[in-house]
Write a protein that holds these residues in place. Structure first.
Motif, PDB file in Angstrom:
ATOM      1  N   SER A 197      -4.050   5.147  12.537  1.00 32.73           N
ATOM      2  CA  SER A 197      -5.129   4.521  11.771  1.00 32.73           C
ATOM      3  C   SER A 197      -4.910   4.604  10.264  1.00 32.73           C
ATOM      4  O   SER A 197      -5.661   3.993   9.492  1.00 32.73           O
ATOM      5  CB  SER A 197      -6.473   5.175  12.122  1.00 32.73           C
ATOM      6  N   ALA A 198      -3.911   5.355   9.827  1.00 31.93           N
ATOM      7  CA  ALA A 198      -3.613   5.495   8.397  1.00 31.93           C
ATOM      8  C   ALA A 198      -2.400   4.647   8.032  1.00 31.93           C
ATOM      9  O   ALA A 198      -1.625   4.220   8.896  1.00 31.93           O
ATOM     10  CB  ALA A 198      -3.360   6.957   8.051  1.00 31.93           C
ATOM     11  N   ASP A 199      -2.244   4.390   6.739  1.00 30.92           N
ATOM     12  CA  ASP A 199      -1.081   3.666   6.229  1.00 30.92           C
ATOM     13  C   ASP A 199      -0.140   4.657   5.561  1.00 30.92           C
ATOM     14  O   ASP A 199      -0.593   5.591   4.881  1.00 30.92           O
ATOM     15  CB  ASP A 199      -1.505   2.605   5.205  1.00 30.92           C
ATOM     16  N   PHE A 200       1.161   4.449   5.738  1.00 28.17           N
ATOM     17  CA  PHE A 200       2.136   5.348   5.131  1.00 28.17           C
ATOM     18  C   PHE A 200       3.220   4.561   4.405  1.00 28.17           C
ATOM     19  O   PHE A 200       3.720   3.557   4.915  1.00 28.17           O
ATOM     20  CB  PHE A 200       2.763   6.265   6.190  1.00 28.17           C
ATOM     21  N   LEU A 201       3.554   5.056   3.212  1.00 30.15           N
ATOM     22  CA  LEU A 201       4.562   4.428   2.374  1.00 30.15           C
ATOM     23  C   LEU A 201       5.679   5.427   2.108  1.00 30.15           C
ATOM     24  O   LEU A 201       5.428   6.619   1.895  1.00 30.15           O
ATOM     25  CB  LEU A 201       3.955   4.015   1.021  1.00 30.15           C
ATOM     26  N   GLN A 202       6.900   4.946   2.123  1.00 27.62           N
ATOM     27  CA  GLN A 202       8.014   5.789   1.704  1.00 27.62           C
ATOM     28  C   GLN A 202       8.297   5.474   0.243  1.00 27.62           C
ATOM     29  O   GLN A 202       8.700   4.360  -0.101  1.00 27.62           O
ATOM     30  CB  GLN A 202       9.267   5.535   2.549  1.00 27.62           C
ATOM     31  N   LEU A 203       8.053   6.435  -0.620  1.00 30.60           N
ATOM     32  CA  LEU A 203       8.263   6.198  -2.041  1.00 30.60           C
ATOM     33  C   LEU A 203       8.440   7.521  -2.780  1.00 30.60           C
ATOM     34  O   LEU A 203       8.091   8.592  -2.289  1.00 30.60           O
ATOM     35  CB  LEU A 203       7.097   5.396  -2.644  1.00 30.60           C
ATOM     36  N   ASP A 204       8.979   7.417  -3.965  1.00 30.87           N
ATOM     37  CA  ASP A 204       9.111   8.530  -4.896  1.00 30.87           C
ATOM     38  C   ASP A 204       7.936   8.419  -5.857  1.00 30.87           C
ATOM     39  O   ASP A 204       7.834   7.453  -6.610  1.00 30.87           O
ATOM     40  CB  ASP A 204      10.446   8.421  -5.630  1.00 30.87           C
ATOM     41  N   ILE A 205       7.028   9.374  -5.852  1.00 35.09           N
ATOM     42  CA  ILE A 205       5.820   9.272  -6.657  1.00 35.09           C
ATOM     43  C   ILE A 205       6.140   9.250  -8.150  1.00 35.09           C
ATOM     44  O   ILE A 205       5.327   8.766  -8.954  1.00 35.09           O
ATOM     45  CB  ILE A 205       4.840  10.421  -6.317  1.00 35.09           C
ATOM     46  N   ALA A 206       7.318   9.733  -8.545  1.00 35.13           N
ATOM     47  CA  ALA A 206       7.704   9.650  -9.957  1.00 35.13           C
ATOM     48  C   ALA A 206       8.132   8.242 -10.341  1.00 35.13           C
ATOM     49  O   ALA A 206       8.147   7.900 -11.531  1.00 35.13           O
ATOM     50  CB  ALA A 206       8.824  10.640 -10.263  1.00 35.13           C
ATOM     51  N   GLU A 207       8.483   7.437  -9.340  1.00 35.49           N
ATOM     52  CA  GLU A 207       8.879   6.040  -9.567  1.00 35.49           C
ATOM     53  C   GLU A 207       8.337   5.181  -8.429  1.00 35.49           C
ATOM     54  O   GLU A 207       9.110   4.678  -7.613  1.00 35.49           O
ATOM     55  CB  GLU A 207      10.404   5.918  -9.629  1.00 35.49           C
ATOM     56  N   PRO A 208       7.034   4.986  -8.371  1.00 35.10           N
ATOM     57  CA  PRO A 208       6.471   4.269  -7.230  1.00 35.10           C
ATOM     58  C   PRO A 208       6.646   2.751  -7.278  1.00 35.10           C
ATOM     59  O   PRO A 208       6.308   2.067  -6.311  1.00 35.10           O
ATOM     60  CB  PRO A 208       4.987   4.633  -7.305  1.00 35.10           C
ATOM     61  N   GLY A 209       7.181   2.241  -8.395  1.00 36.82           N
ATOM     62  CA  GLY A 209       7.311   0.796  -8.507  1.00 36.82           C
ATOM     63  C   GLY A 209       5.936   0.159  -8.509  1.00 36.82           C
ATOM     64  O   GLY A 209       5.029   0.604  -9.179  1.00 36.82           O
ATOM     65  N   GLY A 210       5.743  -0.883  -7.738  1.00 33.33           N
ATOM     66  CA  GLY A 210       4.431  -1.515  -7.640  1.00 33.33           C
ATOM     67  C   GLY A 210       3.733  -1.206  -6.336  1.00 33.33           C
ATOM     68  O   GLY A 210       2.826  -1.938  -5.918  1.00 33.33           O
ATOM     69  N   ALA A 211       4.120  -0.106  -5.687  1.00 26.46           N
ATOM     70  CA  ALA A 211       3.593   0.195  -4.347  1.00 26.46           C
ATOM     71  C   ALA A 211       2.130   0.624  -4.360  1.00 26.46           C
ATOM     72  O   ALA A 211       1.428   0.467  -3.360  1.00 26.46           O
ATOM     73  CB  ALA A 211       4.447   1.272  -3.682  1.00 26.46           C
TER      74      ALA A 211
END
Length: 263
Positions: free
Chosen positions: A102-116
C-alpha cells in the motif's frame, strides 16, 4: 561520487545478506539483542510523533532510508494512509515493495534526489539512524536541504542522530557530528528544532560518553551478545530499564530523537 558509490555498495551488500534488525542496526550485537533494542525505538517514535498533532489520516509522509521498513510500519500504526519510502539500495526497495504493497517506494540518493520528490509535498518526513552514514559533510547538508524542500511549511521532520557534545567522530561508514554542527545544518535547510529526547541510553554504543565508559560498556555488550540466546536474555533484562531511562533522562550518551518544524 566515489563516496556515494562506496556507500551504496556497502549497504547493497549488507542488506542483501541481512535484511533484518541486525542488518540495519548494531550488527555486532546480533539480531536477538537488536529486536529488543528496536522495541524501545518503536515506543519512543510512536510516543513522540503522537504528540505532534498531525492528522495522519490526510497527511503525506516520507520515510528516508527505509531499510527494512521498520519506521514505515510505525507510520502505519499511527494511522498514516499515504506513505512514501525511499532507500539508496535496490536490495531494500525491491523487498519493501513486496512487504508494504500500500506504500510507494523510490530508489534514490537523498543527497541528489533529482526531481523524484515534489517540492513542499509532504506533511511529515522521517530519517532514522541514516544521516550519520553520509560521511561527506557537503552531501549531509545537501540531504537536509533536499528534505527541507520536500516538507511543506509548518510540516515536521523527525530524525535520530547521535548529537555529540564531545568532539566529532569519523569512521569509514559513519560520522558522528556534534549537536551544534547538526543544528546549524538544520537551520540552513529551513528547520527549527522543537525538541530532542533520548531514544536509547544503554542499549547502543556510548558514543557521547567518556572514552573509558564507552570502551567498558561496549566490551560488556559485545561479550553478552556473543550468542543469540545470551543476546536475547541481555536484551530482555535491559528492556524495562531502558524504557524507563529514555522517559526520565533529558540527555543520552547515544542515539537521540529530534523533532523539527519547517519554517
Amino acid at each position: 561520487m566515489k563516496e556515494h558509490t562506496q556507500l551504496r555498495e556497502f549497504w547493497e551488500s549488507r542488506l542483501q545478506s541481512d535484511w533484518t534488525e541486525s542488518g540495519v542496526g548494531y550488527k555486532h550485537l546480533g539480531r536477538a539483542f537488536n529486536i529488543w533494542m528496536y522495541r524501545v525505538r518503536a515506543e519512543g517514535f510512536r510516543r513522540e510523533v503522537a504528540t505532534l498533532g498531525l492528522d495522519l489520516r490526510d497527511a503525506r509522509v516520507l520515510d528516508v532510508g527505509s531499510g527494512t521498513g521498520f519506521y514505515v510500519r510505525r507510520w502505519q500504526e499511527l494511522g498514516a494512509k499515504s506513505i512514501t519510502g525511499c532507500d539508496l539500495t535496490d536490495a531494500a526497495v525491491h523487498r519493501l515493495r513486496g512487504r508494504f504493497p500500500s506504500a510507494d517506494f523510490l530508489q534514490l540518493d537523498i543527497a541528489e534526489p533529482g526531481g523524484a520528490l515534489d517540492p513542499a509535498s509532504f506533511d511529515a518526513v522521517s530519517a532514522m539512524d541514516m544521516l550519520f552514514h553520509i560521511t561527506d559533510d557537503s552531501r549531509y547538508r545537501a540531504a537536509l536541504r533536499a528534505i527541507g524542500e520536500a516538507v511543506r511549511p509548518g510540516g515536521v521532520f523527525v530524525l535520530s542522530e547521535n548529537f555529540l557534545h564531545r568532539p566529532e567522530q569519523r569512521g569509514d561508514h559513519q560520522v558522528n557530528h556534534t549537536l551544534p554542527w547538526i543544528t546549524a545544518a538544520l537551520d540552513e535547510a529551513g528547520f527549527d528544532v522543537v525538541r530532542r529526547v533520548p531514544m536509547l541510553v544503554l542499549m547502543n554504543a556510548q558514543v557521547d560518553a567518556h572514552p573509558l565508559w564507552r570502551k567498558l560498556w561496549g566490551g560488556l555488550l559485545r561479550a553478552v551478545t556473543l550468542t543469540e540466546i545470551t543476546g536475547w536474555l541481555a536484551g530482555a533484562l535491559l528492556y524495562p530499564l531502558e524504557r524507563r531511562l529514555v522517559r526520565i533522562l533529558r540527555e543520552s550518551p547515544t542515539t537521540e530523537l529530534m523533532i523539527c518544524r519547517r519554517r
